[in-house]
Design an enzyme around this catalytic site. Structure first.
Site, PDB file in Angstrom:
ATOM      1  N   PHE A  76      -2.552   1.357   4.505  1.00 51.11           N
ATOM      2  CA  PHE A  76      -1.516   1.911   3.639  1.00 51.11           C
ATOM      3  C   PHE A  76      -1.512   3.426   3.650  1.00 51.11           C
ATOM      4  O   PHE A  76      -2.567   4.061   3.545  1.00 51.11           O
ATOM      5  CB  PHE A  76      -1.751   1.491   2.178  1.00 51.11           C
ATOM      6  CG  PHE A  76      -1.540   0.042   1.900  1.00 51.11           C
ATOM      7  CD1 PHE A  76      -0.291  -0.436   1.532  1.00 51.11           C
ATOM      8  CD2 PHE A  76      -2.600  -0.846   1.986  1.00 51.11           C
ATOM      9  CE1 PHE A  76      -0.106  -1.774   1.251  1.00 51.11           C
ATOM     10  CE2 PHE A  76      -2.419  -2.188   1.716  1.00 51.11           C
ATOM     11  CZ  PHE A  76      -1.170  -2.656   1.349  1.00 51.11           C
ATOM     12  N   ASP A  77      -0.327   3.989   3.733  1.00 56.33           N
ATOM     13  CA  ASP A  77      -0.129   5.349   3.261  1.00 56.33           C
ATOM     14  C   ASP A  77      -0.240   5.289   1.737  1.00 56.33           C
ATOM     15  O   ASP A  77       0.032   4.255   1.127  1.00 56.33           O
ATOM     16  CB  ASP A  77       1.261   5.830   3.679  1.00 56.33           C
ATOM     17  CG  ASP A  77       1.680   7.062   2.917  1.00 56.33           C
ATOM     18  OD1 ASP A  77       0.987   8.080   3.048  1.00 56.33           O
ATOM     19  OD2 ASP A  77       2.679   6.997   2.181  1.00 56.33           O
ATOM     20  N   CYS A  78      -0.649   6.378   1.117  1.00 56.68           N
ATOM     21  CA  CYS A  78      -0.815   6.366  -0.335  1.00 56.68           C
ATOM     22  C   CYS A  78       0.363   6.988  -1.073  1.00 56.68           C
ATOM     23  O   CYS A  78       1.069   6.317  -1.829  1.00 56.68           O
ATOM     24  CB  CYS A  78      -2.115   7.076  -0.722  1.00 56.68           C
ATOM     25  SG  CYS A  78      -2.418   7.067  -2.512  1.00 56.68           S
TER      26      CYS A  78
END
Length: 237
Positions: free
Chosen positions: A21-23
């Site tokens: 995941f990108d945050c």
């Protein structure tokens, strides 16, 4: 739910063992976090911009600062504030330069994030690949309320997405075949295009579908409007 079932036909989630995941922008509502800092700061210096103008300039300044030699993200954010000052003829104070970085501890997840992550954790390893410093992500980790199996930051990679380096470091640490890793992100520029170039499957969380800037150039394997939709699609039920 019929649309969800249609989505489900497009991707077999059983082949994946890890979700990366990108945050910020995907899990954490960074646009509101940015605007809560920059809008009053600019108004205090007699500069009245609408939300999209502020976000577009933020993205432009951030990308420019991240393209040079690696500096910590806290310094990138200070540089963004400095560039707003240069662009609109004011000199930020020392405290103002730190406002963005200091505010990250108060940036909150999207309403669907925590519940969806908890559901996804039941089936997948969860990994973060984020353009941030270790200490700044630690604040966000408390809000996300799940234990990630790996956390890869720009500080560790000494580079910023869309660099291939960040993804290669993540792939090395995850230690799974590429076909078992699914990357989930809201940014086509920072994430989707690079992940696809390395052979990863991708899910675009298009949280800006009804806003300016909500279109993809590099086509993801799947587009969803939010993280809850992804959790539903990947559920075995």
């Amino acid at each position: 739910m019929n649309q969800a079932l249609e989505y489900k036909k497009l991707m077999d989630f059983n082949q994946y063992k890890a979700l990366t995941f990108d945050c910020y922008g995907t899990l954490i509502d960074w646009e509101n976090g940015i605007l809560r800092v920059l809008k009053p700061l600019l108004l205090a210096h007699n500069t009245n911009l609408d939300d999209n103008q502020i976000l577009e300039l933020f993205a432009e300044f951030e990308a420019e600062l991240e393209k040079g030699d690696y500096i910590k993200y806290r310094e990138v954010l200070k540089g963004v504030v400095q560039k707003f000052g240069e662009g609109f003829d004011f000199e930020p104070t020392g405290d103002e330069l730190n406002l963005l970085a200091d505010s990250i501890q108060d940036w909150l997840p999207f309403p669907d994030t925590v519940k969806a992550l908890r559901a996804l954790k039941q089936k997948f390893k969860l990994v973060i690949i984020s353009n941030v410093d270790d200490d700044l992500f630690a604040f966000s980790a408390k809000h996300l309320q799940v234990e990630f199996d790996q956390i890869i930051t720009a500080e560790q990679a000494k580079s910023y997405k869309p660099s291939l380096n960040n993804f290669r470091l993540a792939i090395e640490r995850i230690d799974l075949p590429l076909e078992q890793i699914l990357h989930v992100a809201a940014s086509v520029y920072h994430d989707i295009a690079t992940a696809k170039s390395l052979g990863l499957s991708t899910v675009w969380v298009n949280r800006r579908a009804n806003q300016k800037g909500g279109s993809a150039v590099s086509q993801p394997d799947l587009e969803v409007p939010d993280l809850n939709t992804l959790a539903v699609l990947s559920s075995p039920k």
